[in-house]
Design an enzyme around this catalytic site. Structure first.
Site, PDB file in Angstrom:
ATOM      1  N   LYS A 104       0.938  -1.240   0.057  1.00 16.84           N
ATOM      2  CA  LYS A 104       0.014  -0.260   0.054  1.00 16.84           C
ATOM      3  C   LYS A 104       0.850   1.264   0.035  1.00 16.84           C
ATOM      4  O   LYS A 104       0.583   2.182  -0.971  1.00 16.84           O
ATOM      5  CB  LYS A 104      -0.969   0.002   1.397  1.00 16.84           C
ATOM      6  CG  LYS A 104      -1.522   1.186   1.727  1.00 16.84           C
ATOM      7  CD  LYS A 104      -2.580   1.552   0.541  1.00 16.84           C
ATOM      8  CE  LYS A 104      -3.199   2.952   0.672  1.00 16.84           C
ATOM      9  NZ  LYS A 104      -4.366   3.302   0.150  1.00 16.84           N
ATOM     10  N   CYS A 145      -4.051  10.929   1.398  1.00 17.67           N
ATOM     11  CA  CYS A 145      -3.210   9.507   1.012  1.00 17.67           C
ATOM     12  C   CYS A 145      -1.532   9.805   0.614  1.00 17.67           C
ATOM     13  O   CYS A 145      -0.822   9.385   1.272  1.00 17.67           O
ATOM     14  CB  CYS A 145      -3.929   8.576   0.065  1.00 17.67           C
ATOM     15  SG  CYS A 145      -5.647   8.562   0.566  1.00 17.67           S
TER      16      CYS A 145
HETATM   17  N1  SAJ Z   1      -2.045  14.896  -8.730  1.00 12.07           N
HETATM   18  C1  SAJ Z   1      -1.300  15.626  -9.599  1.00 12.07           C
HETATM   19  N2  SAJ Z   1      -0.736  15.269 -10.811  1.00 12.07           N
HETATM   20  C2  SAJ Z   1      -1.097  14.083 -11.286  1.00 12.07           C
HETATM   21  C3  SAJ Z   1      -2.113  12.807 -10.466  1.00 12.07           C
HETATM   22  C4  SAJ Z   1      -2.360  13.548  -9.309  1.00 12.07           C
HETATM   23  O1  SAJ Z   1      -0.806  16.679  -9.249  1.00 12.07           O
HETATM   24  O2  SAJ Z   1      -0.610  13.679 -12.597  1.00 12.07           O
HETATM   25  C5  SAJ Z   1      -2.446  15.358  -7.538  1.00 12.07           C
HETATM   26  C6  SAJ Z   1      -4.142  15.598  -7.460  1.00 12.07           C
HETATM   27  O3  SAJ Z   1      -4.286  16.765  -7.987  1.00 12.07           O
HETATM   28  C7  SAJ Z   1      -4.200  15.450  -5.996  1.00 12.07           C
HETATM   29  C8  SAJ Z   1      -3.031  14.304  -5.578  1.00 12.07           C
HETATM   30  O4  SAJ Z   1      -2.253  14.397  -6.703  1.00 12.07           O
HETATM   31  O5  SAJ Z   1      -3.947  16.599  -5.455  1.00 12.07           O
HETATM   32  C9  SAJ Z   1      -3.537  12.951  -5.226  1.00 12.07           C
HETATM   33  O6  SAJ Z   1      -4.460  12.506  -6.138  1.00 12.07           O
HETATM   34  P1  SAJ Z   1      -4.577  11.082  -6.779  1.00 12.07           P
HETATM   35  O7  SAJ Z   1      -5.964  11.286  -7.775  1.00 12.07           O
HETATM   36  O8  SAJ Z   1      -3.467  10.694  -7.465  1.00 12.07           O
HETATM   37  O9  SAJ Z   1      -4.850   9.987  -5.442  1.00 12.07           O
HETATM   38  P2  SAJ Z   1      -5.834  10.203  -4.326  1.00 12.07           P
HETATM   39  O10 SAJ Z   1      -5.316  10.793  -3.156  1.00 12.07           O
HETATM   40  O11 SAJ Z   1      -7.187  10.420  -4.464  1.00 12.07           O
HETATM   41  O12 SAJ Z   1      -6.237   8.314  -4.204  1.00 12.07           O
HETATM   42  C10 SAJ Z   1      -4.980   7.686  -4.107  1.00 12.07           C
HETATM   43  C11 SAJ Z   1      -5.020   6.739  -5.034  1.00 12.07           C
HETATM   44  N3  SAJ Z   1      -3.679   5.867  -5.166  1.00 12.07           N
HETATM   45  C12 SAJ Z   1      -3.120   5.551  -6.221  1.00 12.07           C
HETATM   46  O13 SAJ Z   1      -3.575   6.018  -7.211  1.00 12.07           O
HETATM   47  C13 SAJ Z   1      -1.926   4.869  -6.125  1.00 12.07           C
HETATM   48  C14 SAJ Z   1      -5.955   5.523  -4.589  1.00 12.07           C
HETATM   49  O14 SAJ Z   1      -6.080   4.442  -5.268  1.00 12.07           O
HETATM   50  C15 SAJ Z   1      -5.884   5.160  -3.129  1.00 12.07           C
HETATM   51  O15 SAJ Z   1      -6.908   4.309  -2.519  1.00 12.07           O
HETATM   52  C16 SAJ Z   1      -5.891   6.462  -2.329  1.00 12.07           C
HETATM   53  O16 SAJ Z   1      -4.680   7.309  -2.748  1.00 12.07           O
HETATM   54  C17 SAJ Z   1      -5.690   5.926  -0.814  1.00 12.07           C
HETATM   55  O17 SAJ Z   1      -6.711   5.903  -0.107  1.00 12.07           O
HETATM   56  O18 SAJ Z   1      -4.466   5.845  -0.337  1.00 12.07           O
END
Ligand code: SAJ
Length: 436
Positions: free
Chosen positions: A213, A267
Protein backbone atom coordinates in the site's frame (compact mmCIF):
# COMPACT_ATOMS: atom_id res chain seq x y z
CA UNK A 1 -22.63 -19.26 1.09
CA UNK A 2 -20.39 -17.16 3.31
CA UNK A 3 -19.15 -18.43 6.68
CA UNK A 4 -19.51 -14.93 8.09
CA UNK A 5 -22.94 -14.30 9.57
CA UNK A 6 -22.09 -10.97 11.12
CA UNK A 7 -19.25 -8.61 10.25
CA UNK A 8 -18.27 -5.55 12.28
CA UNK A 9 -16.74 -2.66 10.35
CA UNK A 10 -14.93 -0.33 12.73
CA UNK A 11 -14.57 3.25 11.45
CA UNK A 12 -17.37 4.56 9.22
CA UNK A 13 -15.46 7.10 7.15
CA UNK A 14 -14.57 7.34 3.48
CA UNK A 15 -13.55 3.66 3.36
CA UNK A 16 -15.37 1.96 6.22
CA UNK A 17 -18.86 3.18 5.33
CA UNK A 18 -18.75 2.19 1.63
CA UNK A 19 -17.21 -1.18 2.58
CA UNK A 20 -19.85 -1.86 5.25
CA UNK A 21 -22.55 -0.88 2.78
CA UNK A 22 -21.30 -3.05 -0.06
CA UNK A 23 -21.01 -6.09 2.25
CA UNK A 24 -24.51 -5.42 3.61
CA UNK A 25 -25.82 -5.14 0.04
CA UNK A 26 -24.80 -8.79 -0.41
CA UNK A 27 -27.27 -9.78 2.34
CA UNK A 28 -24.68 -10.23 5.11
CA UNK A 29 -25.46 -8.68 8.48
CA UNK A 30 -23.11 -5.76 9.16
CA UNK A 31 -22.70 -3.63 12.25
CA UNK A 32 -20.82 -0.41 11.62
CA UNK A 33 -19.02 0.99 14.65
CA UNK A 34 -17.88 4.57 15.01
CA UNK A 35 -17.16 6.87 17.95
CA UNK A 36 -18.86 9.75 16.09
CA UNK A 37 -22.46 9.87 17.36
CA UNK A 38 -23.53 12.17 14.52
CA UNK A 39 -22.19 9.72 11.89
CA UNK A 40 -23.95 6.79 13.61
CA UNK A 41 -27.28 8.66 13.85
CA UNK A 42 -27.08 9.83 10.24
CA UNK A 43 -26.39 6.32 8.94
CA UNK A 44 -29.20 4.81 11.03
CA UNK A 45 -31.54 7.29 9.33
CA UNK A 46 -30.41 5.85 5.97
CA UNK A 47 -28.31 8.92 5.16
CA UNK A 48 -24.60 9.67 4.90
CA UNK A 49 -22.22 12.16 6.51
CA UNK A 50 -19.57 12.04 3.76
CA UNK A 51 -19.68 12.75 0.04
CA UNK A 52 -19.26 9.87 -2.39
CA UNK A 53 -21.32 9.40 -5.57
CA UNK A 54 -24.16 6.82 -5.32
CA UNK A 55 -23.33 5.90 -1.71
CA UNK A 56 -26.34 7.61 -0.12
CA UNK A 57 -28.83 5.55 -2.16
CA UNK A 58 -27.16 2.26 -1.30
CA UNK A 59 -26.90 3.12 2.42
CA UNK A 60 -30.58 3.93 2.43
CA UNK A 61 -31.43 0.54 0.89
CA UNK A 62 -29.32 -1.57 3.29
CA UNK A 63 -30.47 0.36 6.37
CA UNK A 64 -34.12 -0.11 5.31
CA UNK A 65 -33.49 -3.82 4.77
CA UNK A 66 -31.88 -4.04 8.21
CA UNK A 67 -28.58 -5.55 6.95
CA UNK A 68 -26.62 -2.45 8.08
CA UNK A 69 -26.88 -0.87 11.52
CA UNK A 70 -24.49 1.62 13.08
CA UNK A 71 -23.42 1.69 16.74
CA UNK A 72 -21.06 3.75 18.87
CA UNK A 73 -19.88 0.75 20.93
CA UNK A 74 -18.24 -2.48 19.78
CA UNK A 75 -20.19 -5.75 19.92
CA UNK A 76 -19.59 -9.43 19.15
CA UNK A 77 -19.13 -10.43 15.48
CA UNK A 78 -17.51 -13.21 13.41
CA UNK A 79 -15.04 -10.82 11.80
CA UNK A 80 -13.84 -7.28 12.47
CA UNK A 81 -12.70 -5.05 9.64
CA UNK A 82 -10.84 -1.97 10.85
CA UNK A 83 -10.77 1.22 8.75
CA UNK A 84 -9.79 4.03 11.10
CA UNK A 85 -7.46 6.96 10.33
CA UNK A 86 -3.68 6.69 10.66
CA UNK A 87 -2.50 10.30 10.42
CA UNK A 88 1.01 11.39 11.27
CA UNK A 89 2.04 13.40 14.27
CA UNK A 90 4.96 15.81 14.68
CA UNK A 91 8.09 14.86 12.78
CA UNK A 92 6.05 12.83 10.25
CA UNK A 93 5.76 9.97 12.76
CA UNK A 94 2.75 7.68 12.24
CA UNK A 95 0.00 8.06 14.82
CA UNK A 96 -1.43 4.60 15.56
CA UNK A 97 -3.56 5.72 18.51
CA UNK A 98 -6.86 5.12 16.65
CA UNK A 99 -5.89 1.50 15.97
CA UNK A 100 -4.80 1.05 19.58
CA UNK A 101 -8.18 2.41 20.74
CA UNK A 102 -9.98 -0.06 18.45
CA UNK A 103 -7.95 -2.93 19.96
CA UNK A 104 -9.12 -1.91 23.40
CA UNK A 105 -12.76 -1.61 22.32
CA UNK A 106 -13.08 -4.93 20.46
CA UNK A 107 -10.88 -7.07 22.73
CA UNK A 108 -13.60 -7.84 25.32
CA UNK A 109 -15.86 -9.28 22.59
CA UNK A 110 -13.36 -11.63 20.92
CA UNK A 111 -14.01 -15.37 20.85
CA UNK A 112 -12.05 -18.27 19.28
CA UNK A 113 -12.61 -18.40 15.51
CA UNK A 114 -12.65 -14.61 15.08
CA UNK A 115 -10.89 -12.90 12.20
CA UNK A 116 -9.55 -9.34 12.41
CA UNK A 117 -8.61 -7.47 9.25
CA UNK A 118 -6.77 -4.16 9.33
CA UNK A 119 -7.44 -1.97 6.27
CA UNK A 120 -6.06 1.37 7.52
CA UNK A 121 -2.92 2.51 5.72
CA UNK A 122 -0.22 1.55 8.19
CA UNK A 123 3.54 1.37 8.63
CA UNK A 124 5.14 -2.04 8.25
CA UNK A 125 4.66 -4.07 11.45
CA UNK A 126 1.33 -2.53 12.49
CA UNK A 127 -0.74 -5.73 12.12
CA UNK A 128 1.72 -7.51 14.43
CA UNK A 129 1.54 -4.56 16.80
CA UNK A 130 -2.28 -4.80 16.78
CA UNK A 131 -2.03 -8.52 17.60
CA UNK A 132 0.26 -7.60 20.51
CA UNK A 133 -2.24 -5.07 21.90
CA UNK A 134 -5.10 -7.58 21.60
CA UNK A 135 -3.05 -10.31 23.31
CA UNK A 136 -2.29 -8.02 26.23
CA UNK A 137 -6.04 -7.36 26.69
CA UNK A 138 -7.00 -11.05 26.31
CA UNK A 139 -4.41 -13.35 27.92
CA UNK A 140 -7.08 -16.11 27.88
CA UNK A 141 -7.00 -16.29 24.05
CA UNK A 142 -4.17 -17.22 21.69
CA UNK A 143 -2.93 -15.02 18.81
CA UNK A 144 -0.76 -15.82 15.74
CA UNK A 145 2.46 -14.44 17.28
CA UNK A 146 2.03 -17.12 19.97
CA UNK A 147 0.56 -20.19 18.30
CA UNK A 148 0.64 -19.38 14.55
CA UNK A 149 -1.85 -21.27 12.40
CA UNK A 150 -3.60 -22.69 15.49
CA UNK A 151 -4.28 -19.34 17.15
CA UNK A 152 -7.80 -18.71 18.46
CA UNK A 153 -7.95 -15.31 16.77
CA UNK A 154 -6.44 -14.72 13.31
CA UNK A 155 -5.28 -11.40 11.87
CA UNK A 156 -4.69 -10.11 8.34
CA UNK A 157 -3.83 -6.84 6.64
CA UNK A 158 -5.69 -5.85 3.50
CA UNK A 159 -5.18 -2.29 2.27
CA UNK A 160 -7.98 -0.32 0.67
CA UNK A 161 -6.96 1.08 -2.73
CA UNK A 162 -10.09 2.84 -3.96
CA UNK A 163 -10.05 6.20 -5.70
CA UNK A 164 -12.22 8.87 -4.04
CA UNK A 165 -15.16 9.59 -6.34
CA UNK A 166 -15.17 6.01 -7.71
CA UNK A 167 -15.27 4.11 -4.45
CA UNK A 168 -18.32 1.88 -5.01
CA UNK A 169 -17.06 0.64 -8.38
CA UNK A 170 -13.42 0.20 -7.31
CA UNK A 171 -14.37 -1.62 -4.06
CA UNK A 172 -15.88 -4.36 -6.17
CA UNK A 173 -13.62 -4.35 -9.22
CA UNK A 174 -10.11 -3.71 -7.86
CA UNK A 175 -7.76 -6.57 -7.07
CA UNK A 176 -7.07 -6.96 -3.34
CA UNK A 177 -3.75 -7.71 -1.67
CA UNK A 178 -4.37 -9.85 1.42
CA UNK A 179 -1.53 -10.30 3.89
CA UNK A 180 -2.10 -12.85 6.63
CA UNK A 181 -0.15 -13.12 9.86
CA UNK A 182 -0.61 -16.82 9.04
CA UNK A 183 -1.71 -18.62 5.89
CA UNK A 184 -4.95 -19.49 7.62
CA UNK A 185 -5.61 -15.81 8.32
CA UNK A 186 -5.01 -14.93 4.65
CA UNK A 187 -7.38 -17.69 3.52
CA UNK A 188 -10.08 -16.59 6.00
CA UNK A 189 -9.75 -12.97 4.86
CA UNK A 190 -9.92 -14.04 1.23
CA UNK A 191 -13.21 -15.82 2.01
CA UNK A 192 -14.53 -12.59 3.48
CA UNK A 193 -13.57 -10.47 0.46
CA UNK A 194 -15.16 -13.10 -1.80
CA UNK A 195 -18.48 -11.76 -0.51
CA UNK A 196 -18.15 -8.62 -2.64
CA UNK A 197 -14.85 -8.40 -4.55
CA UNK A 198 -14.91 -9.33 -8.24
CA UNK A 199 -11.21 -8.51 -8.77
CA UNK A 200 -8.45 -10.97 -7.92
CA UNK A 201 -7.54 -11.59 -4.24
CA UNK A 202 -3.78 -12.05 -4.06
CA UNK A 203 -2.44 -13.63 -0.85
CA UNK A 204 0.83 -12.72 0.87
CA UNK A 205 2.15 -12.03 4.39
CA UNK A 206 1.04 -9.00 6.40
CA UNK A 207 4.32 -7.05 6.29
CA UNK A 208 4.49 -7.25 2.49
CA UNK A 209 0.85 -6.22 2.21
CA UNK A 210 1.46 -3.20 4.47
CA UNK A 211 4.44 -2.18 2.34
CA UNK A 212 2.48 -2.72 -0.89
CA UNK A 213 0.00 0.00 0.00
CA UNK A 214 2.73 2.47 0.97
CA UNK A 215 4.62 1.62 -2.21
CA UNK A 216 1.63 2.27 -4.47
CA UNK A 217 1.08 5.78 -3.13
CA UNK A 218 4.81 6.54 -3.00
CA UNK A 219 5.11 5.47 -6.62
CA UNK A 220 2.47 8.03 -7.52
CA UNK A 221 4.02 10.72 -5.31
CA UNK A 222 7.48 10.24 -6.82
CA UNK A 223 6.06 10.40 -10.34
CA UNK A 224 4.04 13.55 -9.59
CA UNK A 225 7.21 15.05 -8.08
CA UNK A 226 9.03 14.36 -11.35
CA UNK A 227 6.31 16.27 -13.23
CA UNK A 228 6.38 19.08 -10.66
CA UNK A 229 10.17 19.35 -10.87
CA UNK A 230 9.90 19.51 -14.65
CA UNK A 231 7.47 22.41 -14.26
CA UNK A 232 10.06 24.35 -12.22
CA UNK A 233 12.80 23.61 -14.74
CA UNK A 234 10.53 24.60 -17.63
CA UNK A 235 9.71 27.88 -15.92
CA UNK A 236 13.44 28.67 -15.76
CA UNK A 237 13.99 27.64 -19.36
CA UNK A 238 10.81 29.28 -20.73
CA UNK A 239 9.25 26.07 -22.03
CA UNK A 240 5.58 25.07 -21.78
CA UNK A 241 5.75 22.05 -19.46
CA UNK A 242 2.41 20.62 -20.61
CA UNK A 243 3.42 20.64 -24.22
CA UNK A 244 6.77 19.12 -23.22
CA UNK A 245 5.06 16.28 -21.34
CA UNK A 246 2.58 15.70 -24.14
CA UNK A 247 5.46 15.34 -26.59
CA UNK A 248 7.61 13.14 -24.33
CA UNK A 249 4.64 10.87 -23.69
CA UNK A 250 4.55 10.03 -27.40
CA UNK A 251 7.49 7.71 -26.60
CA UNK A 252 6.08 4.20 -26.12
CA UNK A 253 7.81 3.70 -22.76
CA UNK A 254 7.37 7.19 -21.26
CA UNK A 255 4.28 8.14 -19.25
CA UNK A 256 4.85 11.35 -17.29
CA UNK A 257 2.10 12.51 -14.91
CA UNK A 258 0.79 16.08 -14.69
CA UNK A 259 2.31 18.92 -12.67
CA UNK A 260 -0.01 20.83 -10.38
CA UNK A 261 -0.06 23.23 -7.42
CA UNK A 262 1.08 20.43 -5.07
CA UNK A 263 -0.22 17.07 -3.88
CA UNK A 264 -3.33 16.94 -1.73
CA UNK A 265 -5.72 14.43 -0.26
CA UNK A 266 -5.40 12.12 2.68
CA UNK A 267 -3.16 9.51 1.17
CA UNK A 268 -0.41 10.38 -1.26
CA UNK A 269 0.99 13.27 0.76
CA UNK A 270 1.01 11.14 3.95
CA UNK A 271 1.84 7.52 3.14
CA UNK A 272 5.38 8.04 1.81
CA UNK A 273 6.38 9.46 5.19
CA UNK A 274 5.55 6.05 6.76
CA UNK A 275 8.28 4.51 4.60
CA UNK A 276 10.70 7.35 5.36
CA UNK A 277 10.02 6.95 9.09
CA UNK A 278 10.72 3.20 8.94
CA UNK A 279 13.89 3.47 6.81
CA UNK A 280 15.11 7.08 7.13
CA UNK A 281 18.62 6.57 5.77
CA UNK A 282 17.56 4.59 2.72
CA UNK A 283 14.41 6.37 1.53
CA UNK A 284 16.19 9.15 -0.37
CA UNK A 285 14.04 9.49 -3.49
CA UNK A 286 10.80 9.05 -1.55
CA UNK A 287 11.72 11.80 0.91
CA UNK A 288 12.92 14.18 -1.81
CA UNK A 289 9.71 13.66 -3.79
CA UNK A 290 7.68 14.68 -0.76
CA UNK A 291 9.75 17.84 -0.36
CA UNK A 292 9.43 18.72 -4.07
CA UNK A 293 5.65 18.31 -3.97
CA UNK A 294 5.29 20.18 -0.69
CA UNK A 295 7.36 23.05 -2.14
CA UNK A 296 5.06 23.57 -5.10
CA UNK A 297 2.47 25.84 -3.39
CA UNK A 298 5.21 28.39 -2.58
CA UNK A 299 6.34 28.38 -6.21
CA UNK A 300 2.75 29.10 -7.29
CA UNK A 301 2.45 31.90 -4.72
CA UNK A 302 5.60 33.51 -6.09
CA UNK A 303 4.14 33.41 -9.62
CA UNK A 304 0.88 35.00 -8.42
CA UNK A 305 2.79 37.74 -6.63
CA UNK A 306 4.76 38.50 -9.81
CA UNK A 307 1.49 38.96 -11.71
CA UNK A 308 -0.21 40.90 -8.89
CA UNK A 309 2.62 43.45 -8.81
CA UNK A 310 1.53 44.61 -12.28
CA UNK A 311 -1.91 45.69 -11.00
CA UNK A 312 -2.73 48.71 -8.83
CA UNK A 313 -5.83 47.06 -7.33
CA UNK A 314 -5.40 43.33 -7.71
CA UNK A 315 -8.57 41.25 -7.34
CA UNK A 316 -7.48 37.63 -7.41
CA UNK A 317 -9.88 34.81 -8.26
CA UNK A 318 -8.74 31.38 -7.06
CA UNK A 319 -10.42 28.83 -9.29
CA UNK A 320 -10.92 25.57 -7.40
CA UNK A 321 -10.32 24.71 -3.75
CA UNK A 322 -10.71 20.89 -3.79
CA UNK A 323 -7.63 18.67 -3.76
CA UNK A 324 -8.36 17.41 -7.24
CA UNK A 325 -10.82 17.77 -10.11
CA UNK A 326 -14.59 17.33 -9.82
CA UNK A 327 -14.81 16.43 -6.14
CA UNK A 328 -15.79 18.49 -3.09
CA UNK A 329 -13.04 17.14 -0.84
CA UNK A 330 -10.91 19.96 0.57
CA UNK A 331 -8.71 17.75 2.76
CA UNK A 332 -5.00 18.64 2.59
CA UNK A 333 -5.74 20.62 -0.56
CA UNK A 334 -2.84 22.68 -1.94
CA UNK A 335 -5.48 25.00 -3.45
CA UNK A 336 -6.70 25.80 0.07
CA UNK A 337 -3.13 26.35 1.27
CA UNK A 338 -2.45 28.75 -1.61
CA UNK A 339 -5.74 30.66 -1.22
CA UNK A 340 -5.15 31.05 2.53
CA UNK A 341 -1.60 32.27 2.04
CA UNK A 342 -2.69 34.71 -0.69
CA UNK A 343 -5.29 36.21 1.59
CA UNK A 344 -2.77 36.45 4.44
CA UNK A 345 -0.27 38.26 2.18
CA UNK A 346 -2.82 41.02 1.66
CA UNK A 347 -2.03 41.48 -2.04
CA UNK A 348 -5.63 42.39 -2.78
CA UNK A 349 -9.19 41.06 -2.62
CA UNK A 350 -9.35 37.27 -2.88
CA UNK A 351 -12.32 35.52 -4.48
CA UNK A 352 -12.77 31.74 -4.56
CA UNK A 353 -14.72 29.80 -7.16
CA UNK A 354 -15.47 26.23 -6.08
CA UNK A 355 -18.51 24.84 -7.91
CA UNK A 356 -18.60 21.72 -5.68
CA UNK A 357 -19.22 23.44 -2.32
CA UNK A 358 -21.88 25.81 -1.02
CA UNK A 359 -19.93 27.37 1.84
CA UNK A 360 -16.29 28.10 2.55
CA UNK A 361 -14.39 26.28 5.31
CA UNK A 362 -14.69 28.23 8.56
CA UNK A 363 -11.01 29.25 8.43
CA UNK A 364 -11.75 31.28 5.27
CA UNK A 365 -15.15 32.69 6.17
CA UNK A 366 -15.17 36.48 6.18
CA UNK A 367 -11.72 36.65 4.58
CA UNK A 368 -12.28 35.14 1.15
CA UNK A 369 -15.47 35.52 -0.93
CA UNK A 370 -17.04 32.39 -2.45
CA UNK A 371 -18.44 33.45 -5.84
CA UNK A 372 -19.60 31.94 -9.12
CA UNK A 373 -17.26 31.77 -12.11
CA UNK A 374 -19.40 34.41 -13.84
CA UNK A 375 -19.06 36.85 -10.94
CA UNK A 376 -15.32 36.18 -10.69
CA UNK A 377 -14.94 36.97 -14.40
CA UNK A 378 -16.74 40.26 -13.85
CA UNK A 379 -14.90 41.34 -10.72
CA UNK A 380 -11.38 39.86 -10.77
CA UNK A 381 -8.40 40.97 -12.81
CA UNK A 382 -6.15 37.99 -11.94
CA UNK A 383 -7.20 34.34 -12.37
CA UNK A 384 -5.39 31.47 -10.66
CA UNK A 385 -6.49 28.07 -11.93
CA UNK A 386 -5.83 25.72 -9.01
CA UNK A 387 -8.03 22.75 -9.91
CA UNK A 388 -8.95 21.39 -13.35
CA UNK A 389 -12.68 21.12 -12.59
CA UNK A 390 -14.75 20.49 -15.70
CA UNK A 391 -16.32 23.98 -15.43
CA UNK A 392 -12.88 25.55 -15.93
CA UNK A 393 -11.74 23.06 -18.56
CA UNK A 394 -14.81 23.70 -20.69
CA UNK A 395 -14.62 27.49 -20.35
CA UNK A 396 -13.26 29.46 -23.31
CA UNK A 397 -10.37 31.43 -21.80
CA UNK A 398 -9.33 33.11 -25.05
CA UNK A 399 -11.12 36.38 -24.20
CA UNK A 400 -9.44 36.72 -20.80
CA UNK A 401 -6.14 38.65 -20.51
CA UNK A 402 -3.66 35.77 -20.84
CA UNK A 403 -0.98 37.63 -18.88
CA UNK A 404 -3.30 37.74 -15.86
CA UNK A 405 -3.83 33.98 -15.68
CA UNK A 406 -1.72 31.70 -13.51
CA UNK A 407 -2.61 28.22 -14.71
CA UNK A 408 -1.25 25.55 -12.36
CA UNK A 409 -3.09 22.66 -14.05
CA UNK A 410 -2.40 23.21 -17.74
CA UNK A 411 -6.06 23.98 -18.44
CA UNK A 412 -5.18 26.55 -21.13
CA UNK A 413 -2.63 24.27 -22.74
CA UNK A 414 -5.08 21.38 -22.79
CA UNK A 415 -7.49 23.65 -24.65
CA UNK A 416 -4.79 24.66 -27.06
CA UNK A 417 -3.55 21.07 -27.34
CA UNK A 418 -7.01 20.05 -28.44
CA UNK A 419 -7.38 22.89 -30.93
CA UNK A 420 -3.89 22.99 -32.45
CA UNK A 421 -3.40 19.22 -32.30
CA UNK A 422 0.22 19.01 -33.40
CA UNK A 423 0.42 22.14 -35.57
CA UNK A 424 0.88 25.93 -35.10
CA UNK A 425 3.98 26.87 -33.14
CA UNK A 426 2.61 30.37 -32.48
CA UNK A 427 -0.29 29.01 -30.41
CA UNK A 428 2.25 27.10 -28.40
CA UNK A 429 4.18 30.26 -27.60
CA UNK A 430 0.97 31.89 -26.44
CA UNK A 431 0.41 29.03 -23.98
CA UNK A 432 3.94 29.45 -22.61
CA UNK A 433 3.20 32.95 -21.32
CA UNK A 434 0.36 32.08 -19.00
CA UNK A 435 1.47 29.08 -17.01
CA UNK A 436 2.72 28.76 -13.47
N1 SAJ B 1 -1.99 14.84 -8.86
C1 SAJ B 1 -1.14 15.63 -9.61
N2 SAJ B 1 -0.73 15.18 -10.84
C2 SAJ B 1 -1.16 13.97 -11.33
C3 SAJ B 1 -2.02 13.16 -10.55
C4 SAJ B 1 -2.42 13.62 -9.31
O1 SAJ B 1 -0.74 16.73 -9.21
O2 SAJ B 1 -0.77 13.65 -12.46
C5 SAJ B 1 -2.44 15.31 -7.53
C6 SAJ B 1 -3.96 15.50 -7.42
O3 SAJ B 1 -4.34 16.74 -7.95
C7 SAJ B 1 -4.17 15.39 -5.94
C8 SAJ B 1 -3.12 14.36 -5.50
O4 SAJ B 1 -2.17 14.32 -6.56
O5 SAJ B 1 -3.91 16.61 -5.29
C9 SAJ B 1 -3.67 12.97 -5.24
O6 SAJ B 1 -4.66 12.61 -6.21
P1 SAJ B 1 -4.76 11.15 -6.86
O7 SAJ B 1 -5.90 11.14 -7.79
O8 SAJ B 1 -3.44 10.77 -7.43
O9 SAJ B 1 -4.98 10.17 -5.63
P2 SAJ B 1 -6.00 10.10 -4.36
O10 SAJ B 1 -5.28 10.68 -3.18
O11 SAJ B 1 -7.35 10.60 -4.68
O12 SAJ B 1 -6.10 8.50 -4.19
C10 SAJ B 1 -4.90 7.72 -4.05
C11 SAJ B 1 -5.00 6.54 -5.02
N3 SAJ B 1 -3.68 5.85 -5.12
C12 SAJ B 1 -3.08 5.64 -6.30
O13 SAJ B 1 -3.54 6.01 -7.35
C13 SAJ B 1 -1.78 4.90 -6.25
C14 SAJ B 1 -6.08 5.56 -4.54
O14 SAJ B 1 -6.11 4.40 -5.36
C15 SAJ B 1 -5.80 5.15 -3.09
O15 SAJ B 1 -6.80 4.28 -2.59
C16 SAJ B 1 -5.85 6.42 -2.25
O16 SAJ B 1 -4.78 7.28 -2.71
C17 SAJ B 1 -5.64 6.03 -0.80
O17 SAJ B 1 -6.66 5.94 -0.08
O18 SAJ B 1 -4.52 5.73 -0.40
Amino acid sequence: MTKFEKIAVVGLGYIGLPTATVIASQGVKVVGIDVNQHAVDTINQGKIHIVEPDLAGLVNIVVQKGTLVARTAAEPADAYLIAVPTPFKEGYKPDLSYIEAVAESIAPHLVPGNLIILESTSPVGTTEQLAGWLASHRPDLTFPQQTGENADVQLAYCPERVLPGHVLRELVQNDRIIGGMTQRAAKMASDLYDIFVRGECVLTDCRTAEMTKLTENSFRDVNIAFANELSLICHELDINVWELIRLANHHPRVNILQPGPGVGGHCIAVDPWFIVDSAPETSKIIRTARLVNDGKPQFVLDRIEEVARKFTNPVIACLGLAFKADIDDLRESPAIEITHALQAKGLGRVLAVEPNITELPSSMAGKVELVSLELALEQANIFVILVDHKQFLHFDWSNVNQNAIVDTRGVLSRHLGATISGSSASSTTQATRCIA
